[in-house]
Design a protein around this motif. Sequence first.
Motif, PDB file in Angstrom:
ATOM      1  N   THR A 127       0.752  -0.996  -0.472  1.00 27.84           N
ATOM      2  CA  THR A 127      -0.253   0.161   0.122  1.00 27.84           C
ATOM      3  C   THR A 127       0.643   1.491   0.034  1.00 27.84           C
ATOM      4  N   ALA A 128       0.732   2.693  -0.512  1.00 25.01           N
ATOM      5  CA  ALA A 128       0.924   3.411  -0.619  1.00 25.01           C
ATOM      6  C   ALA A 128       0.456   5.072   0.529  1.00 25.01           C
ATOM      7  N   TYR A 129       1.739   3.926   1.152  1.00 23.84           N
ATOM      8  CA  TYR A 129       1.076   4.835   2.626  1.00 23.84           C
ATOM      9  C   TYR A 129       1.971   6.726   2.373  1.00 23.84           C
ATOM     10  N   ILE A 130       2.206   7.356   2.595  1.00 22.66           N
ATOM     11  CA  ILE A 130       2.208   8.859   2.462  1.00 22.66           C
ATOM     12  C   ILE A 130       1.921   9.502   3.543  1.00 22.66           C
ATOM     13  N   THR A 141      -0.699  13.596   9.355  1.00 20.45           N
ATOM     14  CA  THR A 141      -2.186  13.214   8.190  1.00 20.45           C
ATOM     15  C   THR A 141      -1.825  12.702   7.418  1.00 20.45           C
ATOM     16  N   VAL A 142      -2.010  11.213   7.356  1.00 21.39           N
ATOM     17  CA  VAL A 142      -1.279   9.956   6.196  1.00 21.39           C
ATOM     18  C   VAL A 142      -2.617   9.693   5.649  1.00 21.39           C
ATOM     19  N   THR A 143      -2.435   8.728   4.242  1.00 23.52           N
ATOM     20  CA  THR A 143      -3.296   8.256   2.967  1.00 23.52           C
ATOM     21  C   THR A 143      -2.654   7.187   2.334  1.00 23.52           C
ATOM     22  N   THR A 151      -5.549  10.882  10.800  1.00 18.63           N
ATOM     23  CA  THR A 151      -4.420  11.944  11.813  1.00 18.63           C
ATOM     24  C   THR A 151      -4.325  11.811  12.993  1.00 18.63           C
ATOM     25  N   PHE A 152      -3.108  12.132  12.804  1.00 20.83           N
ATOM     26  CA  PHE A 152      -2.124  11.642  14.199  1.00 20.83           C
ATOM     27  C   PHE A 152      -1.696  12.778  14.797  1.00 20.83           C
ATOM     28  N   LEU A 225       1.254   9.479  20.413  1.00 22.13           N
ATOM     29  CA  LEU A 225       0.957   8.790  21.637  1.00 22.13           C
ATOM     30  C   LEU A 225       0.823   7.252  21.777  1.00 22.13           C
ATOM     31  N   PRO A 226       1.473   6.532  22.359  1.00 19.74           N
ATOM     32  CA  PRO A 226       1.567   5.126  22.754  1.00 19.74           C
ATOM     33  C   PRO A 226       0.576   4.988  21.646  1.00 19.74           C
ATOM     34  N   ALA A 227      -0.708   4.320  22.011  1.00 24.80           N
ATOM     35  CA  ALA A 227      -1.451   3.474  21.300  1.00 24.80           C
ATOM     36  C   ALA A 227      -1.445   4.203  19.750  1.00 24.80           C
ATOM     37  N   ASP A 228      -1.059   5.318  19.075  1.00 21.13           N
ATOM     38  CA  ASP A 228      -0.519   5.070  18.175  1.00 21.13           C
ATOM     39  C   ASP A 228       0.420   4.597  17.434  1.00 21.13           C
ATOM     40  N   ALA A 229       0.732   5.414  18.051  1.00 20.17           N
ATOM     41  CA  ALA A 229       2.391   4.793  17.573  1.00 20.17           C
ATOM     42  C   ALA A 229       2.413   2.814  17.263  1.00 20.17           C
ATOM     43  N   GLN A 230       2.108   2.031  17.931  1.00 17.00           N
ATOM     44  CA  GLN A 230       1.562   0.588  17.646  1.00 17.00           C
ATOM     45  C   GLN A 230       0.814   0.382  16.753  1.00 17.00           C
TER      46      GLN A 230
END
Length: 276
Positions: A127-130, A141-143, A151-152, A225-230
């Motif tokens: 997948t193209a994650y940008i 912001t991630v697509t 968004t994180f 944030l820990p949950a986002d990082a995981q």
Amino acid sequence: MPGTKPSPSPSPSPSPVGDPVHVSLLNGDGDVRGVGMPIIAFFNAKLTDAKAFNAATKITANGSPVQGNWYFEETAREGAAMEAHWRPETYWPAHAKIHMDLPVKGVSAGTGLYFDDSLTLDMSTGTAYIGTIDASTLRMTVTADGAQFGTFPVSLGATNTPTSRGVKVIMEKGLDIPMRGPGYYDPHVQFTQRLTYGGEYLHSAPWNVANIGHRSSSNGCTNLLPADAQRLYNTFEIGDVFTYPNANGPAMTIGMGYGDWNVPWSEWQTGGALQI
């Protein structure tokens, strides 16, 4: 048949004369990488001419030829004297099978030098994650394949420990690693994704939760944030792309990591340290 003369045996190809140059690749067959991952070659001796090496390289994506070229530079890799990165003008297509033929055994690497091996490579993209990290809003912001993924909130580098600006690519991943810097040592930083040789990472920062999304106070890393990082650790691959358009640090360069996408295409086409 009577009177038929035997065919002459083919003459053996002459052996190359000079000193051998061995080529190895960072990339491996079967790798699944993000769309920003360059193909990286290492040489055990410095080339003096790269034109034949570049011309011999053939790369396809899903069977179709891809236009691009090598860019040569100094290296810090142990045992290597030079390295080169190959990339197309824009990111690789997502969900593609990438094949490289590098038939350079016996090809000149400059006066008195020749390549002693040929290589192939079969890797693929996922997948193209940008990701785009805005230092003014402290949001990433991630697509995913062009669609919104999420968004994180983040915390970036403090004024005296800034975050470099430009385009970065994940270089390696570490579930739980030690980190050391001026005035600190943490033996267990979790969900780390390296972006530069100098030590910028995406990572979990439970000690900095109060500042994440509100103030830049890190040592240059992108604190999550820990949950986002995981979640993001379990989502992203080596080679995924992150753009920092307005971070407070120096401009990202190719030598700071896989900074290939910061080199303008017109300059990339020159070949860098060796003209092609």
